[in-house]
Scaffold this motif. Structure first.
Motif, PDB file in Angstrom:
ATOM      1  N   TYR A 332      21.703  41.436 -26.757  1.00 49.29           N
ATOM      2  CA  TYR A 332      22.823  41.263 -25.832  1.00 49.29           C
ATOM      3  C   TYR A 332      22.973  39.808 -25.392  1.00 49.29           C
ATOM      4  O   TYR A 332      24.096  39.332 -25.162  1.00 49.29           O
ATOM      5  CB  TYR A 332      22.664  42.185 -24.617  1.00 49.29           C
ATOM      6  CG  TYR A 332      21.520  41.834 -23.694  1.00 49.29           C
ATOM      7  CD1 TYR A 332      21.732  41.137 -22.515  1.00 49.29           C
ATOM      8  CD2 TYR A 332      20.204  42.215 -23.993  1.00 49.29           C
ATOM      9  CE1 TYR A 332      20.689  40.816 -21.660  1.00 49.29           C
ATOM     10  CE2 TYR A 332      19.165  41.904 -23.148  1.00 49.29           C
ATOM     11  CZ  TYR A 332      19.404  41.209 -21.981  1.00 49.29           C
ATOM     12  OH  TYR A 332      18.356  40.898 -21.148  1.00 49.29           O
ATOM     13  N   MET A 333      21.840  39.070 -25.281  1.00 44.82           N
ATOM     14  CA  MET A 333      21.933  37.673 -24.899  1.00 44.82           C
ATOM     15  C   MET A 333      22.403  36.816 -26.078  1.00 44.82           C
ATOM     16  O   MET A 333      23.035  35.780 -25.883  1.00 44.82           O
ATOM     17  CB  MET A 333      20.597  37.153 -24.381  1.00 44.82           C
ATOM     18  CG  MET A 333      20.219  37.669 -23.002  1.00 44.82           C
ATOM     19  SD  MET A 333      21.527  37.484 -21.752  1.00 44.82           S
ATOM     20  CE  MET A 333      21.902  35.752 -21.844  1.00 44.82           C
ATOM     21  N   LEU A 334      22.097  37.247 -27.292  1.00 44.84           N
ATOM     22  CA  LEU A 334      22.650  36.548 -28.456  1.00 44.84           C
ATOM     23  C   LEU A 334      24.156  36.768 -28.533  1.00 44.84           C
ATOM     24  O   LEU A 334      24.898  35.876 -28.972  1.00 44.84           O
ATOM     25  CB  LEU A 334      21.963  37.028 -29.729  1.00 44.84           C
ATOM     26  CG  LEU A 334      20.470  36.699 -29.846  1.00 44.84           C
ATOM     27  CD1 LEU A 334      19.910  37.219 -31.166  1.00 44.84           C
ATOM     28  CD2 LEU A 334      20.216  35.197 -29.717  1.00 44.84           C
ATOM     29  N   VAL A 335      24.623  37.952 -28.111  1.00 43.40           N
ATOM     30  CA  VAL A 335      26.067  38.195 -28.039  1.00 43.40           C
ATOM     31  C   VAL A 335      26.694  37.250 -27.020  1.00 43.40           C
ATOM     32  O   VAL A 335      27.730  36.622 -27.283  1.00 43.40           O
ATOM     33  CB  VAL A 335      26.347  39.666 -27.658  1.00 43.40           C
ATOM     34  CG1 VAL A 335      27.833  39.860 -27.326  1.00 43.40           C
ATOM     35  CG2 VAL A 335      25.936  40.594 -28.784  1.00 43.40           C
ATOM     36  N   TRP A 336      26.053  37.139 -25.847  1.00 40.46           N
ATOM     37  CA  TRP A 336      26.563  36.236 -24.813  1.00 40.46           C
ATOM     38  C   TRP A 336      26.612  34.794 -25.322  1.00 40.46           C
ATOM     39  O   TRP A 336      27.632  34.117 -25.210  1.00 40.46           O
ATOM     40  CB  TRP A 336      25.683  36.333 -23.568  1.00 40.46           C
ATOM     41  CG  TRP A 336      26.000  35.311 -22.525  1.00 40.46           C
ATOM     42  CD1 TRP A 336      27.036  35.335 -21.635  1.00 40.46           C
ATOM     43  CD2 TRP A 336      25.293  34.086 -22.267  1.00 40.46           C
ATOM     44  NE1 TRP A 336      27.018  34.209 -20.842  1.00 40.46           N
ATOM     45  CE2 TRP A 336      25.950  33.431 -21.203  1.00 40.46           C
ATOM     46  CE3 TRP A 336      24.162  33.498 -22.830  1.00 40.46           C
ATOM     47  CZ2 TRP A 336      25.520  32.202 -20.702  1.00 40.46           C
ATOM     48  CZ3 TRP A 336      23.725  32.278 -22.332  1.00 40.46           C
ATOM     49  CH2 TRP A 336      24.393  31.646 -21.282  1.00 40.46           C
ATOM     50  N   GLY A 337      25.500  34.312 -25.898  1.00 45.94           N
ATOM     51  CA  GLY A 337      25.474  32.959 -26.431  1.00 45.94           C
ATOM     52  C   GLY A 337      26.442  32.784 -27.588  1.00 45.94           C
ATOM     53  O   GLY A 337      27.130  31.754 -27.686  1.00 45.94           O
ATOM     54  N   GLY A 338      26.523  33.797 -28.461  1.00 45.45           N
ATOM     55  CA  GLY A 338      27.433  33.720 -29.601  1.00 45.45           C
ATOM     56  C   GLY A 338      28.882  33.638 -29.180  1.00 45.45           C
ATOM     57  O   GLY A 338      29.674  32.894 -29.775  1.00 45.45           O
ATOM     58  N   LEU A 339      29.262  34.393 -28.134  1.00 47.53           N
ATOM     59  CA  LEU A 339      30.631  34.336 -27.639  1.00 47.53           C
ATOM     60  C   LEU A 339      30.964  32.931 -27.141  1.00 47.53           C
ATOM     61  O   LEU A 339      32.035  32.385 -27.452  1.00 47.53           O
ATOM     62  CB  LEU A 339      30.837  35.354 -26.514  1.00 47.53           C
ATOM     63  CG  LEU A 339      31.000  36.811 -26.945  1.00 47.53           C
ATOM     64  CD1 LEU A 339      31.034  37.732 -25.729  1.00 47.53           C
ATOM     65  CD2 LEU A 339      32.269  36.998 -27.767  1.00 47.53           C
ATOM     66  N   HIS A 340      30.046  32.332 -26.377  1.00 50.45           N
ATOM     67  CA  HIS A 340      30.314  30.983 -25.881  1.00 50.45           C
ATOM     68  C   HIS A 340      30.341  29.975 -27.029  1.00 50.45           C
ATOM     69  O   HIS A 340      31.088  28.985 -26.969  1.00 50.45           O
ATOM     70  CB  HIS A 340      29.273  30.590 -24.831  1.00 50.45           C
ATOM     71  CG  HIS A 340      29.628  31.050 -23.454  1.00 50.45           C
ATOM     72  ND1 HIS A 340      30.583  30.417 -22.683  1.00 50.45           N
ATOM     73  CD2 HIS A 340      29.177  32.103 -22.715  1.00 50.45           C
ATOM     74  CE1 HIS A 340      30.699  31.042 -21.523  1.00 50.45           C
ATOM     75  NE2 HIS A 340      29.865  32.061 -21.516  1.00 50.45           N
ATOM     76  N   GLY A 341      29.550  30.212 -28.063  1.00 51.64           N
ATOM     77  CA  GLY A 341      29.629  29.359 -29.248  1.00 51.64           C
ATOM     78  C   GLY A 341      30.978  29.478 -29.918  1.00 51.64           C
ATOM     79  O   GLY A 341      31.593  28.472 -30.309  1.00 51.64           O
TER      80      GLY A 341
END
Length: 480
Positions: A332-341
């Protein structure tokens, strides 16, 4: 010992009362011992990890830059690698990834398993250690030969639990200077502390009680309008909780005449996502920029100078995925970071394809407003992953928001009146600071206005605690 507690207030007053009785060198020793005593209240093992981490990085830095020899890359990579391995181990093991391995290896039952819980604040001070080693290698700072000053840099109690993430090249010189506090410095320290308390106690802790306990676990119970509204409340709760923490610890540190870095600068007024990350958790975002984004970007430009897509896409994506992994190794935190990327990549592509249209946006009031609202909306979408605590619940939340979008909400306007007023209060504080370009503009108000504001704030605190509106909670970023 929680920062918002009577015990911590008494602890700080005692430390401060003795602090100015000593000369500078003894002040540093006193602050170090006090910081260790503070950290000891969270666990003996935590203190042991902090001391070992400090000693290891102190030794490694001296090996990187030994006397007149050129910087030693082997010791640099050994230091960075060992710090990252320690962080990965604690992060994974505290999440339960290694439980079965240890049970098999030592042939012990789950109930007897020794858990290596991630030490509180470890995620923050390990980044300080890594930046210190890199700066020593780059000759941006000297390897400290004063173990007391370096240990205090790692352990200084106002910033120990959740930052700000200080750079050694700016923090260590402050420990080598004589420190005195005059009336102006006292006013500044008190103002930072008071604004932080307002954000934490009068805004964040009240907003946290409005958000349903099952919001992320059972989003299907709520209409789409409610899910949107609660995520807006969550966004301002998260911001004021962390900004409140930063203001409080900066104020406390200012009483010791040690300035800590600002971590927030009206982030929800940002007009693009690059601007947002220059305003949100500034000490972390600048760390990621200087030690991940820039090195990757420089390496790619040298290796693929003509490949525009690689140079635009890879650096922000890897940087924001690293930010997500720093917070937690969960998907879920990779999703959060990926979205901001993805947000940042999208902006860069628009800038490349429509440079005139992008530049014109800063000159048009309605475009500036639209940009700010767009950044806020997409940030809130990403906050859903941040707040859910799991990939499955993130997807469930988005699905429920879409499927229940046209359901009639069960709440009344009166139930949302208090959080709306608190959010407006947060925005008013931000607007005043932003318009004056001064976080402490309130100190420049006429004395009668200051007195009226202070009395009003004291009354608000009194009524808040008398009516039981606030249940003071631990700062959310202590969990990282």
């Amino acid at each position: 010992m929680e920062i918002i507690s009577l015990n911590f207030a008494l602890f700080t007053l005692i430390v401060l009362g003795i602090y100015y009785l000593f000369p500078r060198r003894i002040q540093n020793i006193w602050l170090l011992l006090s910081s260790y005593a503070f950290y000891l209240t969270f666990g003996k093992r935590f203190l042991l990890v902090l001391i070992l981490t400090t000693a290891w990085n102190y030794f490694i830095a001296l090996r990187i830059r030994s006397k007149n020899n050129p910087p030693n890359r082997f010791w640099l990579w050994l230091g960075i690698g060992s710090n990252l391995l320690a962080f990965a181990f604690f992060r994974l093991e505290s999440s339960g990834y290694f439980q079965g391995f240890f049970e098999y290896l030592f042939n012990i039952g789950r109930t007897n398993l020794l858990r290596f819980v991630l030490p509180i604040g470890f995620s923050f001070y390990i980044l300080q250690a890594i930046s210190y080693l890199i700066d020593v290698y780059r000759k941006q700072t000297e390897a400290s030969r004063d173990i007391i000053e370096f240990a205090l840099y790692m352990a200084y109690f106002p910033k120990l639990l959740a930052g700000p993430i200080e750079r050694a090249r700016s923090f260590l010189p402050k420990l080598s200077q004589n420190r005195l506090v005059d009336n102006t410095a006292l006013s500044r320290a008190f103002s930072l502390l008071l604004i932080g308390l307002i954000r934490k106690v009068l805004i964040a802790d009240i907003l946290s009680q409005v958000i349903p306990m099952d919001l992320f676990s059972s989003p299907a119970n709520y209409s789409g309008i409610e899910l949107i509204g609660y995520m807006g409340i969550y966004a301002f709760w998260l911001y004021n909780d962390f900004a409140g923490y930063t203001g409080i610890v900066r104020g406390i540190s200012a009483f010791f005449s040690i300035e800590l870095s600002a971590n927030f600068q009206q982030p929800y007024f940002a007009r693009n996502f690059s601007d947002f990350w220059n305003r949100w958790h500034i000490s972390l975002s600048h760390w990621l920029r200087d030690y991940i984004y820039y090195p990757i970007s420089r390496w790619l430009r040298k290796r693929y100078p003509s490949n525009l897509m690689v140079n635009i896409v890879v650096p922000p994506m890897l940087t924001m995925l690293a930010s997500g992994a720093w917070h937690n190794f969960g998907a879920y935190m990779l999703v959060w970071g990926g979205l901001h990327g993805i947000y940042q990549v999208g902006e860069r592509l628009v800038q490349q394809v429509f440079p005139k249209w992008w530049a014109a946006g800063e000159n048009t009031p309605w475009r500036r407003t639209a940009n700010t609202l767009s950044v806020f909306i997409f940030t809130v979408i990403a906050w859903t992953a941040f707040g859910s605590g799991s990939f499955r619940r993130t997807i469930s939340y988005w699905q429920s928001l879409w499927s229940n979008l046209f359901l009639n909400p069960s709440f009344t306007f009166a139930e949302f009146l208090l959080p709306i007023c608190l959010i407006l209060g947060s925005l008013v504080i931000d607007y005043i600071q932003w318009h004056a370009n001064d976080e402490l503009i309130f100190m420049k108000y006429p004395r009668p206005v200051q007195i009226v504001l202070l009395v009003g704030i004291m009354v608000a605190f009194f009524l808040n605690f008398t009516l039981g509106k606030t249940v003071v909670t631990a700062f959310i970023y202590q969990g990282f």
